[in-house]
Design a protein around this motif. Structure first.
Motif: not given
Length: 500
Positions: A30-31, A158-159, A161-165, A326-328
């Protein structure tokens, strides 16, 4: 009893773990990845190089630049020196270490794709105080052993994409570091060629001056003989001696710069200057034609442009990292292990303990911190865009500068050759007139000065042409190509031969 309970408890634990994995999979599916997807900004590219004019460059099918671009000069001594740069140059080794650091930093960030598992075994002997408050007869003076083998699992989903980015940003930085390494490699090889050809130019100048000194010695001997016979004055003898000693001083002075270039070559190949010597080899041949290619190809051939572009991509990914704030944050945590008072019952069903569950962190108020971080990331990206476009413009400028220099110097060399020929004719006529008693020796010394000056100028023009040929090769990227950049430096970051 324990052996009967253990299978049932362990089955329930496996069931719980399987359920947690399923939940984790749903979260991952769902991420999404927030932030802009990278697209390389356009840079203005001219259709052709302006300064080429009627200067004939090498055609693509004649000779192309390769990884060992210095071989186009067909100089075996230069080839041998250039081979030592890859082995012993310390600046190149420092750049290689920097690239290794960038690869390690990327692998460090990629670890966030996976959960962290830790174990903290402990063995303690405890005793409760009889005076502990509140007083309890049950624990008064009790001594016991506590053995634990706890396991902890933590994972941040990583819902957004913080890690992916973040990984994307560090991968781009590692690629930029690989391009920086190629740029240092090109710079060190080019600097060696520059120092080498400067030294050879000085060898040619020294050879010319020494040859002129011998001519002046013969001329002085002739005038001294004429003076002894009453056919020449002492003034003419002193004029000839002044001309000779001045030229000797010029020949000696060449050794200062020549020694410095020799020392510079030694350092570039990783040797102390005291243990290296560069054999004299006067420069005689002009530079070979240099294949230019199209201006549009320059964006793919210069490592500094590639590094600037990769930093731009990294900055773009950092915008996504800032947006993800900005996201939890959603975390999955699980703990389990064994605890017992006896080593004989530690690894058994009744000794199992565990806990598992998700948690989330919502930032409700941060006084504009996230907005500031986002604005900072966007501004940093805009800065890299400007830096990239400036690097492209500088690349075109350097190519045009050196193409113009080579074209103009080639024409100047042709004119200077005619000047040298005229000066030699002038010297021959002046010498004939002096020996015939028509003119004074001053006319001969004037002709000698003019001839020597023109010949030295011709040598220096040839040296400048070689220098500009090397700097043009460097401006064109030296045979490097963007395809040399490792696509996945975290796992297969070995550079190809064209970039090493």
């Amino acid at each position: 009893m324990n052996s009967l309970c253990a299978p049932r408890i362990e089955a329930r634990v496996r069931k719980r773990i399987a359920g947690s994995i399923c939940v984790l999979g749903i979260f991952l599916l769902a991420g999404c990845t927030v932030g802009p997807n990278y697209k390389r900004p356009a840079a203005e590219v001219p259709p052709a190089y302006k300064e080429v004019g009627d200067w004939k460059t090498a055609q693509p099918n004649d000779q192309n630049l390769s990884g060992n671009w210095w071989e186009i000069f067909q100089d075996s001594q230069l080839n041998a020196l250039e081979a030592e740069v890859n082995v012993s140059n310390q600046n190149l080794k420092a750049a290689e270490a920097q690239y290794t650091q960038a690869r390690a930093a990327l692998r460090y960030q990629r670890a966030d794709y996976y959960p962290t598992v830790a174990v903290a075994p402990s063995a303690t002997r405890n005793s409760y105080s009889s005076n502990r408050q509140p007083h309890s007869a049950q624990f008064s003076g009790v001594t016991f052993t506590d053995l634990q083998i706890p396991f902890e699992l933590s994972y941040q989903v990583d819902l957004w994409g913080r890690v992916r980015r973040t990984v994307e940003s560090y991968r781009d930085q590692a690629q930029a570091s690989a391009a920086d390494l190629a740029a240092v490699n090109l710079s060190m090889h080019a600097q060696l060629a520059l120092d080498y050809f400067q030294a050879r130019t000085l060898d040619a100048e020294e050879q010319l001056l020494n040859s002129t000194v011998k001519q002046y010695e013969q001329a002085l001997e002739l005038i001294e003989n004429r003076f002894a016979g009453g056919l020449a004055s002492d003034l003419e003898v002193q004029q000839a001696r002044t001309q000779l000693e001045t030229t000797r001083a010029q020949a000696i002075d060449v050794g200062v710069a020549r020694a410095q270039y020799e020392h510079a070559v030694a350092v570039l190949i990783g040797k102390p200057p005291a243990s290296f010597s560069l054999a004299p080899l006067p420069l005689t041949a002009p530079p070979p034609p240099i294949p230019l290619g199209l201006p549009s190809e320059l964006l793919e051939r210069r490592p500094d442009i590639a590094a600037s572009e990769r930093l731009m991509a990294s900055a773009n990914a950092q915008i996504g990292v800032a947006k993800a704030a900005y996201y939890p944050l959603v975390n999955l945590a699980a703990a389990g292990g064994f605890e017992s008072g006896s080593i004989t019952t530690l690894i058994s069903g009744p000794s199992i303990l565990w806990s598992a569950g998700p948690s989330a962190l919502f930032t409700i108020f941060d006084a504009g911190r996230r907005r500031a971080a986002s604005d900072q990331a966007i501004a940093a990206y805009n800065q890299t865009v400007a830096n990239y476009r400036q690097t492209v413009l500088t690349g075109f400028q350097q190519v045009e500068d050196n193409v113009a220099a080579l074209r103009i110097l080639e024409h100047e060399a042709q004119v200077q050759d005619r000047a040298v020929a005229a000066a030699q004719k002038y010297l021959e006529l002046a010498d004939t007139r002096y020996k015939g008693g028509v003119t004074s020796y001053l006319e001969v010394t004037t002709a000698q000065s003019a001839a020597l000056s023109d010949e030295v100028t011709a040598v220096n023009i040839l040296g400048r042409r070689m220098v500009n040929a090397v700097t043009l090769v460097q401006a064109l990227g030296g045979g490097w190509d963007r395809s040399s950049l490792p696509a996945r430096p975290e796992c297969c970051g070995k550079l190809t031969s064209s970039s090493k």
